[in-house]
Design an enzyme around this catalytic site. Structure first.
Site, PDB file in Angstrom:
ATOM      1  N   ASP A  53       0.846  -1.202   0.000  1.00 32.14           N
ATOM      2  CA  ASP A  53       0.000   0.000   0.000  1.00 32.14           C
ATOM      3  C   ASP A  53       0.878   1.247   0.000  1.00 32.14           C
ATOM      4  O   ASP A  53       0.372   2.379  -0.040  1.00 32.14           O
ATOM      5  CB  ASP A  53      -1.013  -0.014   1.155  1.00 32.14           C
ATOM      6  CG  ASP A  53      -0.365  -0.105   2.508  1.00 32.14           C
ATOM      7  OD1 ASP A  53       0.877  -0.187   2.589  1.00 32.14           O
ATOM      8  OD2 ASP A  53      -1.110  -0.098   3.512  1.00 32.14           O
ATOM      9  N   SER A  54       2.209   1.045  -0.024  1.00 31.30           N
ATOM     10  CA  SER A  54       3.128   2.168  -0.275  1.00 31.30           C
ATOM     11  C   SER A  54       2.878   2.725  -1.676  1.00 31.30           C
ATOM     12  O   SER A  54       3.376   3.805  -2.006  1.00 31.30           O
ATOM     13  CB  SER A  54       4.589   1.733  -0.125  1.00 31.30           C
ATOM     14  OG  SER A  54       4.849   0.559  -0.856  1.00 31.30           O
ATOM     15  N   ASP A  92      -1.095  -6.023  -0.248  1.00 31.09           N
ATOM     16  CA  ASP A  92      -1.529  -5.421   1.026  1.00 31.09           C
ATOM     17  C   ASP A  92      -3.027  -5.215   1.036  1.00 31.09           C
ATOM     18  O   ASP A  92      -3.599  -4.719   0.051  1.00 31.09           O
ATOM     19  CB  ASP A  92      -0.883  -4.035   1.194  1.00 31.09           C
ATOM     20  CG  ASP A  92       0.402  -4.079   1.998  1.00 31.09           C
ATOM     21  OD1 ASP A  92       0.597  -5.036   2.775  1.00 31.09           O
ATOM     22  OD2 ASP A  92       1.211  -3.155   1.842  1.00 31.09           O
ATOM     23  N   LYS A 122      -1.305  -9.327   2.800  1.00 23.60           N
ATOM     24  CA  LYS A 122      -0.580  -8.877   3.993  1.00 23.60           C
ATOM     25  C   LYS A 122      -1.465  -7.911   4.771  1.00 23.60           C
ATOM     26  O   LYS A 122      -2.097  -7.036   4.174  1.00 23.60           O
ATOM     27  CB  LYS A 122       0.734  -8.203   3.606  1.00 23.60           C
ATOM     28  CG  LYS A 122       1.512  -7.651   4.813  1.00 23.60           C
ATOM     29  CD  LYS A 122       2.957  -7.347   4.498  1.00 23.60           C
ATOM     30  CE  LYS A 122       3.189  -6.038   3.793  1.00 23.60           C
ATOM     31  NZ  LYS A 122       2.700  -4.834   4.518  1.00 23.60           N
ATOM     32  N   GLU A 124      -1.659  -5.532   8.512  1.00 21.04           N
ATOM     33  CA  GLU A 124      -0.887  -4.941   9.599  1.00 21.04           C
ATOM     34  C   GLU A 124      -1.595  -5.171  10.937  1.00 21.04           C
ATOM     35  O   GLU A 124      -2.799  -4.917  11.047  1.00 21.04           O
ATOM     36  CB  GLU A 124      -0.725  -3.425   9.377  1.00 21.04           C
ATOM     37  CG  GLU A 124       0.099  -3.096   8.148  1.00 21.04           C
ATOM     38  CD  GLU A 124       0.301  -1.596   7.944  1.00 21.04           C
ATOM     39  OE1 GLU A 124      -0.099  -0.803   8.825  1.00 21.04           O
ATOM     40  OE2 GLU A 124       0.857  -1.226   6.897  1.00 21.04           O
ATOM     41  N   GLU A 191       8.931  -4.329  10.633  1.00 25.21           N
ATOM     42  CA  GLU A 191       9.377  -3.027  10.116  1.00 25.21           C
ATOM     43  C   GLU A 191       9.918  -2.146  11.229  1.00 25.21           C
ATOM     44  O   GLU A 191       9.271  -1.920  12.255  1.00 25.21           O
ATOM     45  CB  GLU A 191       8.201  -2.314   9.401  1.00 25.21           C
ATOM     46  CG  GLU A 191       8.616  -0.971   8.838  1.00 25.21           C
ATOM     47  CD  GLU A 191       7.650  -0.412   7.798  1.00 25.21           C
ATOM     48  OE1 GLU A 191       6.708  -1.117   7.371  1.00 25.21           O
ATOM     49  OE2 GLU A 191       7.855   0.753   7.405  1.00 25.21           O
TER      50      GLU A 191
HETATM   51  O1  KIV Z   1       3.562  -1.108   1.626  1.00 25.19           O
HETATM   52  C1  KIV Z   1       4.754  -1.478   1.693  1.00 25.19           C
HETATM   53  O2  KIV Z   1       5.584  -1.166   0.825  1.00 25.19           O
HETATM   54  C2  KIV Z   1       5.155  -2.270   2.837  1.00 25.19           C
HETATM   55  C3  KIV Z   1       6.617  -2.521   3.016  1.00 25.19           C
HETATM   56  C4  KIV Z   1       7.278  -1.318   3.572  1.00 25.19           C
HETATM   57  C5  KIV Z   1       6.881  -3.719   3.831  1.00 25.19           C
HETATM   58  O3  KIV Z   1       4.345  -2.689   3.596  1.00 25.19           O
END
Ligand code: KIV
Length: 273
Positions: A53-54, A92, A122, A124, A191
């Site tokens: 989600d980056s 994510d 993924k 969080e 992280e």
């Molecule tokens: O969204 C992302 O890029 C991440 C990484 C920093 C692990 O969750």
């Protein structure tokens, strides 16, 4: 497109990642958000591609990861899956799509899997989301956890500094990691936590840990592609190694093109019909 840089061209599975931990082989993970980049990343031999989600920051220019939507994550994941032959593709779940309750979480998880064809998701968080994690796993969807600095909670933390330096937070992280493993997650991203804590978690778990700013003892490492290729400006945390300066390479190339157009050097006779 260059050939694969690794000899083992079998599709990477969640089981293989666990096996890699058992064999002491490190896991390489990198983000991608689009078809063209994912083709290069997969072709280079990446084990795991994270549709992070980056994308909210890197692709859309948002300050945080919070605004990205389910539809947008599915769009990015679809493009990455189309480009990928070997790597495990993990997507994510964006902020707000799994925190409300397990039923909503599993509904959204199923939507991502059905529409993007990615391999795993993924999420969080630890014990706070464990019922949702279990429900998604019960639906047959593999999950990777994410502990430590969890950017979707940035408004609660108030800062992107190192997490779990104090004992109470470190102990919570350790019990969260065990809860995620016991629930059936196949791996956990750690992280920005102290290297010693990441080492302890890595030793205590049978599933792999993948670190970002969590030291060299993790079973694997993950970076954001735009950062490690030197495309992002003004972001230089200690953990980030820049493997290229693509920002400079691109600026030079684009500047050269502009000059050629302005000077009537492009196109030349061989570049026209
Ligand atoms: O969204 C992302 O890029 C991440 C990484 C920093 C692990 O969750």
């Amino acid at each position: 497109m260059a050939g694969y840089l690794v000899e083992d061209k079998r599709k990477v599975t969640t089981h293989r990642l666990i096996q890699m931990k058992q064999e002491g082989k490190k896991i390489a993970m990198l983000t991608s958000y689009d078809y063209t980049t994912a083709q290069i990343v997969d072709g280079a031999g990446m084990d795991v591609i994270l549709v992070g989600d980056s994308a909210s920051n890197v692709m859309a220019g948002n300050v945080t990861t919070l605004p990205i939507t389910l539809d947008q994550m599915i769009y990015h994941a679809k493009a990455v899956v189309r480009a990928t032959q070997r790597a495990l593709v993990v997507c994510d779940m964006p902020f707000g799509t799994y925190q409300v309750n397990p039923t909503e979480g599993v509904t959204n998880a199923i939507r991502i899997m059905k529409e993007s064809h990615c391999d795993a998701l993924k999420l969080e968080g630890g014990v706070e989301i464990i019922d949702t994690v279990r429900k998604i796993l019960d639906a047959g969807i593999p999950i990777m956890g994410h502990l430590g600095l969890t950017p979707q909670s940035i408004n609660k933390f108030g800062t992107y500094s190192v997490r779990a330096k104090e004992e109470a937070e470190a102990e919570k992280l350790i019990s969260d990691a065990h809860a995620l493993e016991d629930a059936g997650c196949f791996g956990i991203v750690l992280e920005k936590i102290p290297a010693k804590l990441a080492e302890r978690v890595t030793k205590e778990l049978t599933i792999p840990t993948v670190g970002i700013g969590a030291g060299g003892a993790c079973d694997g490492q993950v970076l954001v592609i735009a950062d490690m290729l030197g495309m992002t400006k003004g972001f230089s945390p200690k953990f980030l190694r820049r493997y290229a300066e693509l920002g400079t390479v691109m600026t030079d190339a684009i500047g050269h093109y502009i000059q050629d157009v302005k000077n009537c050097d492009f196109p030349n006779e061989n570049e026209q019909y």
